[in-house]
Design an enzyme around this catalytic site. Structure first.
Site, PDB file in Angstrom:
ATOM      1  NE  ARG A   6      -3.003  -0.222   3.139  1.00  0.00           N
ATOM      2  CZ  ARG A   6      -4.196  -0.819   3.019  1.00  0.00           C
ATOM      3  NH1 ARG A   6      -5.180  -0.197   2.402  1.00  0.00           N
ATOM      4  NH2 ARG A   6      -4.406  -1.997   3.545  1.00  0.00           N
ATOM      5  CE1 TYR A  11     -10.765  -5.739   3.584  1.00  0.00           C
ATOM      6  CE2 TYR A  11     -10.393  -4.089   1.894  1.00  0.00           C
ATOM      7  CZ  TYR A  11     -10.218  -5.365   2.379  1.00  0.00           C
ATOM      8  OH  TYR A  11      -9.471  -6.254   1.654  1.00  0.00           O
ATOM      9  CB  CYS A  53     -28.181  -5.014  -8.754  1.00  0.00           C
ATOM     10  SG  CYS A  53     -28.305  -4.470 -10.444  1.00  0.00           S
ATOM     11  CD  GLU A  54     -24.201  -7.076  -3.901  1.00  0.00           C
ATOM     12  OE1 GLU A  54     -24.139  -6.942  -2.664  1.00  0.00           O
ATOM     13  OE2 GLU A  54     -23.724  -8.026  -4.520  1.00  0.00           O
TER      14      GLU A  54
HETATM   15  N1  LLP Z   1       3.270  -9.135   2.934  1.00  0.00           N
HETATM   16  C1  LLP Z   1       2.280  -9.996   3.199  1.00  0.00           C
HETATM   17  C2  LLP Z   1       2.616 -11.378   3.591  1.00  0.00           C
HETATM   18  C3  LLP Z   1       0.936  -9.587   3.104  1.00  0.00           C
HETATM   19  O1  LLP Z   1      -0.044 -10.449   3.372  1.00  0.00           O
HETATM   20  C4  LLP Z   1       0.644  -8.254   2.717  1.00  0.00           C
HETATM   21  C5  LLP Z   1      -0.737  -7.797   2.597  1.00  0.00           C
HETATM   22  C6  LLP Z   1       1.716  -7.391   2.443  1.00  0.00           C
HETATM   23  C7  LLP Z   1       3.014  -7.859   2.556  1.00  0.00           C
HETATM   24  C8  LLP Z   1       1.510  -5.979   2.000  1.00  0.00           C
HETATM   25  O2  LLP Z   1       0.903  -5.214   2.987  1.00  0.00           O
HETATM   26  P1  LLP Z   1       0.711  -3.629   2.786  1.00  0.00           P
HETATM   27  O3  LLP Z   1       2.077  -3.008   2.828  1.00  0.00           O
HETATM   28  O4  LLP Z   1       0.057  -3.404   1.485  1.00  0.00           O
HETATM   29  O5  LLP Z   1      -0.132  -3.242   3.942  1.00  0.00           O
HETATM   30  N2  LLP Z   1      -7.085  -5.672   0.602  1.00  0.00           N
HETATM   31  C9  LLP Z   1      -6.778  -4.983   1.838  1.00  0.00           C
HETATM   32  C10 LLP Z   1      -5.335  -5.177   2.252  1.00  0.00           C
HETATM   33  C11 LLP Z   1      -4.947  -6.632   2.376  1.00  0.00           C
HETATM   34  C12 LLP Z   1      -3.491  -6.840   2.716  1.00  0.00           C
HETATM   35  C13 LLP Z   1      -3.124  -8.265   2.596  1.00  0.00           C
HETATM   36  N3  LLP Z   1      -1.734  -8.536   2.824  1.00  0.00           N
HETATM   37  C14 LLP Z   1      -7.149  -3.519   1.682  1.00  0.00           C
HETATM   38  O6  LLP Z   1      -7.618  -3.118   0.619  1.00  0.00           O
HETATM   39  O7  LLP Z   1      -7.003  -2.741   2.623  1.00  0.00           O
END
Ligand code: LLP
Length: 417
Positions: A277, A317, A344-345
């Protein structure tokens, strides 16, 4: 870096107006800034200075090939979680020695695919997975580098769906079982212990949980060393939050990296990070156009042409994304409204209770949409996935063409008559 800028009455990303992008590529459309992507990577790189480290971009946040190739060219490695992501990073030219494989459910064929590619390390999440990796590596006549993903039981204080470091979560090996499993790994013929891994969750907005998890993992590294099991790296996963609302104050990349490097002491360990992110989130926006204004006795709806299939974070979320009207209407025209999509939700909303001045055909930018936007999109309601564009200075490059409707059912077939 601020992604959306207003210059001479126009809204732009870098030097390209969003109006021009909408005209040329249509809406909905994801728009990214190359400079913002480069900036995020460079900040990580500079923050580590000469500490031994590896930045492994978490591909799941945004897996567009152009973004992968850009990070690869900058020197980034990759954290992957599937055979599909492995194929993508290889297609983008990644050096396998800079790829680590995370995830709780690696299949046999994915492991074999990764062994054949000679990736740097498997982040192993359970005893049966460790045995499987060892067996498959032995069959292939190689030794696989492994880290065990330890669950440090630290509360990341984030949304429960994206918190991963608590005892009750499916992720990692419980902290108190880790030492025993390392001893076992040390005896297995097909693996070589390379490091320790952890990842406690995503969108963390304070440094304290990272520091707590890191300290637990360092203590484990010390315990291993005293048993003669020396590890080379600690992989702290990803998770650094970004600013979605103006009042959000996540640690900066520099503060986050400092919280890690300052805790290493004299230990000669390389630090790996897997940011997703914080590399792409604020480098992208979703451009969408108003279809209708619709007032009911209860509420005012702004129906836009992007929907939950394009950006599922609000629905899934209850995530909040800043919504900017790309027009110059008088602030007096602003109304409390619900910004919703055509799906449609009732869960299909982009933003609730926003005060915006909008008319049909106006353009809207949904900010902070570069991470987990396109990569979580779907074809729900048989909607083709959006186009993706990267702006570089005064040029806009289409890096993923909008899907066609024919593509949506091209792989389907009828039953025999
Ligand atoms: N490493 C692992 C093992 C992970 O599972 C994840 C994210 C990351 C790195 C990267 O994390 P970040 O730096 O992006 O926080 N779909 C959700 C976020 C799910 C994150 C899953 N794992 C959202 O839209 O907020």
């Amino acid at each position: 870096m601020t992604l959306l800028i207003e210059r001479r009455g126009e809204f732009a990303v870098e030097s390209v107006s969003l109006d021009a992008i909408a005209q040329r590529f249509g809406t909905p459309c994801y728009v990214y800034s190359k400079a913002a992507l480069v900036d995020a990577y460079s900040r990580y790189r500079r923050a580590f200075a000469d500490h031994e480290h590896r930045i492994l971009y978490a591909v799941k946040a945004n897996s567009n090939l152009a973004i992968l190739k850009l990070f690869n060219n900058l020197g980034s490695g990759f954290d992957i979680v599937s055979g599909g992501e492995l194929a993508r990073v290889l297609a983008a030219g990644a050096d396998p020695s800079r790829i680590v494989f995370s995830g709780v459910g690696k299949s046999q064929s994915e492991i074999v695919q990764a062994l054949a590619a000679r990736i740097a390390c498997f982040n192993v999440e359970s005893e049966p997975e460790l045995e499987r990796v060892s067996r498959l590596a032995t069959d292939c006549g190689v030794r696989a580098n492994v880290s065990l993903r330890v669950n440090p039981d630290v509360d990341a204080r984030t949304h429960p769906y994206i918190s991963t470091g608590l005892r009750q979560d499916k992720f990692g090996i419980p902290h108190e079982q880790a030492l025993a499993l390392y001893r076992k790994a040390n005896q297995l013929p097909g693996v070589r212990i390379a490091g320790i891994d952890c990842h406690i969750g995503s969108q963390l907005t304070t440094a304290a949980p990272f520091a707590a998890a890191f300290e637990r993992v360092i203590a484990l590294a010390d315990a291993l060393r005293s048993e003669g099991i020396a590890i080379e790296h600690i992989d702290v996963g990803g998770g650094l939050g970004i600013r979605y609302r103006p009042e959000d104050e996540p640690p900066s990349i520099e503060q986050y990296v400092h919280a890690l490097t300052s805790r290493l002491g004299e230990r000669r360990l390389s630090i790996m990070v897997e940011p997703g992110r914080s590399m792409v989130g604020n480098a992208g926006l979703l451009l969408t156009r108003v279809e209708y204004l619709k007032a009911t006795p209860e509420r005012s709806f702004v129906v836009v042409d992007a929907a939950m299939n394009d950006l599922i974070r609000p629905a899934l979320y209850d995530a909040w994304h800043e919504i900017r009207a790309l027009n110059h209407r008088s602030p007096e025209a602003a109304r409390l409204c619900q910004v919703v999509g055509p799906v449609c939700e009732s869960g299909d909303f982009i933003g609730r209770d926003r005060t915006l001045a909008l008319e049909a055909d106006d353009l809207i930018a949904v900010l902070s949409a570069g991470a987990y936007g396109m990569s979580m999109s779907s074809n729900y309601n048989s909607r083709p996935r959006a186009a993706e564009v990267i702006v570089d200075g005064d040029r806009a490059h289409l890096v993923r063409a909008r899907e066609t409707i024919a593509e949506l059912y091209a792989r389907e077939s009828f039953l025999p008559e």
